[in-house]
Design a protein around this motif. Structure first.
Motif, short mmCIF file in Angstrom:
data_model
loop_
_atom_site.label_atom_id
_atom_site.label_comp_id
_atom_site.label_asym_id
_atom_site.label_seq_id
_atom_site.Cartn_x
_atom_site.Cartn_y
_atom_site.Cartn_z
N UNK A 111 87.80 -5.38 32.21
CA UNK A 111 87.06 -5.69 30.98
C UNK A 111 87.01 -7.19 30.74
N UNK A 112 88.11 -7.88 31.07
CA UNK A 112 88.17 -9.33 30.91
C UNK A 112 87.14 -10.01 31.81
N UNK A 113 87.05 -9.58 33.06
CA UNK A 113 86.07 -10.14 33.99
C UNK A 113 84.65 -9.90 33.46
N UNK A 114 84.39 -8.70 33.02
CA UNK A 114 83.06 -8.37 32.48
C UNK A 114 82.73 -9.20 31.26
N UNK A 115 83.71 -9.37 30.38
CA UNK A 115 83.51 -10.16 29.17
C UNK A 115 83.08 -11.57 29.51
N UNK A 116 83.76 -12.19 30.50
CA UNK A 116 83.43 -13.56 30.84
C UNK A 116 82.08 -13.66 31.56
N UNK A 117 81.73 -12.67 32.34
CA UNK A 117 80.41 -12.68 32.97
C UNK A 117 79.32 -12.71 31.89
#
Length: 328
Positions: A52-58
């Protein structure tokens, strides 16, 4: 060269912020001339939380592509500097999203996570945090995790890691490691600060120590100023030399205090007993460096102390760039 000229011409790296980033914070960092930030707000998440963290930053970087960009390499940091953008290094303050799968290190590296703190405050699969009841050192599985992080090209951070686990990791790792945001225990003896022996061991292997702005780690506490931060930095410089000292602010802007995120952060695994009162205590960053836009005040204080241009450039970002090149 004036301090303003030196600041504007230097690559500036902040090795840790756990802010809840929005466009206002990114603009503030751009105004402060910050080239790259280790955005490291993963604390207790599992695998899904890491994804979720990776997706949020994308999504966040796509929305702010005119002022910010993802950092995967040191060339990306140079490009961010050249384009006047804020580079975002995806980082974690725990390895908990890896869970018990060593191959997940390489997976998250492929997704852009470049820095991971081995443990956050207490015990996990790999070792002990600084608030664990008993620090028994790097575990058997922890040795394999260090190998996996070295191989994947993930910089190991030891800021919240226990003393014995830190020393074990430094000795075992094939690559240098970081202490991204910490203050010297020799100047103010509190558990969050680290003893000289850990700083010395880190530097002896080529690592870098980021001087933090965390008020409870400074003897002056909430009354601290930029000068107190540079005093702490001077102790570390005298101890390990100018090739091993840098900056890691530990800013956590846009987080209510007290508030749900900080209260969760201060509980063991996010749901257990409260480990420290930092989530609800009054904490102020040192006067003169309470916002990203004030980064130039750190440069000015170094310059006013007669430090050489070469030393200041290393501390502002050059030492992090060297370490990133060696580990990523």
């Amino acid at each position: 060269m004036t301090s303003k000229d030196l600041h504007s011409s230097s690559i500036i790296v902040d090795a840790l912020q756990s802010s809840d980033f929005n466009r206002e914070i990114l603009l503030d960092a751009q105004q402060g001339g910050v080239s790259a930030i280790n955005a490291s707000s993963v604390l207790w998440e599992n695998f899904r939380g890491g994804m979720d963290y990776v997706t949020m930053w994308r999504e966040k970087l796509a929305e702010n592509a005119d002022i910010a960009m993802l950092i995967r390499t040191t060339d990306d940091i140079r490009r961010a500097k050249a384009e006047g953008k804020v580079g975002i290094i995806m980082g974690w303050q725990n390895t908990s999203p890896v869970e018990d799968r060593l191959d997940n290190f390489a997976l998250f590296k492929d997704l852009g996570v470049n820095i991971m703190q081995l443990t956050y405050n207490t015990q996990n699969f790999f070792g002990a945090g600084y608030l664990e009841t008993r620090d028994s050192g790097l575990t058997r599985f922890g040795h394999e995790a260090v190998d996996a992080m070295d191989e994947a090209g993930i910089l190991i951070d030891l800021s919240h890691v226990g003393i014995q686990t830190s020393l074990d990791t430094i000795e075992y790792s094939k690559k240098p490691v970081a202490i991204t945001h910490c203050l010297p225990g020799a100047l103010f003896d509190v558990p969050r600060n680290k003893p000289d022996e850990v700083f010395q061991a880190c530097a002896a292997k080529g690592g870098v120590i980021g001087t933090s702005l965390f008020a409870p780690g400074l003897a002056a506490g909430n009354d601290a100023t930029v000068a107190h931060v540079i005093d702490a930095m001077e102790h570390t410089l005298d101890l390990v030399g100018e090739d091993h000292v840098a900056i890691g602010t530990d800013f956590n802007h846009n987080r209510a205090r007290p508030g749900p995120w900080l209260l969760w952060a201060n509980k063991d695994k996010g749901t257990g007993s409260t480990l420290a009162d930092f989530g609800s205590a009054k904490i102020s960053k040192p006067e003169g460096i309470r916002h990203n836009r004030e980064f130039g005040n750190l440069t000015e204080e170094m310059h006013n102390r007669g430090w050489s241009k070469e030393r200041i450039v290393k501390i502002l970002g050059g030492n992090w760039m060297r370490l990133f090149d060696q580990t990523w």
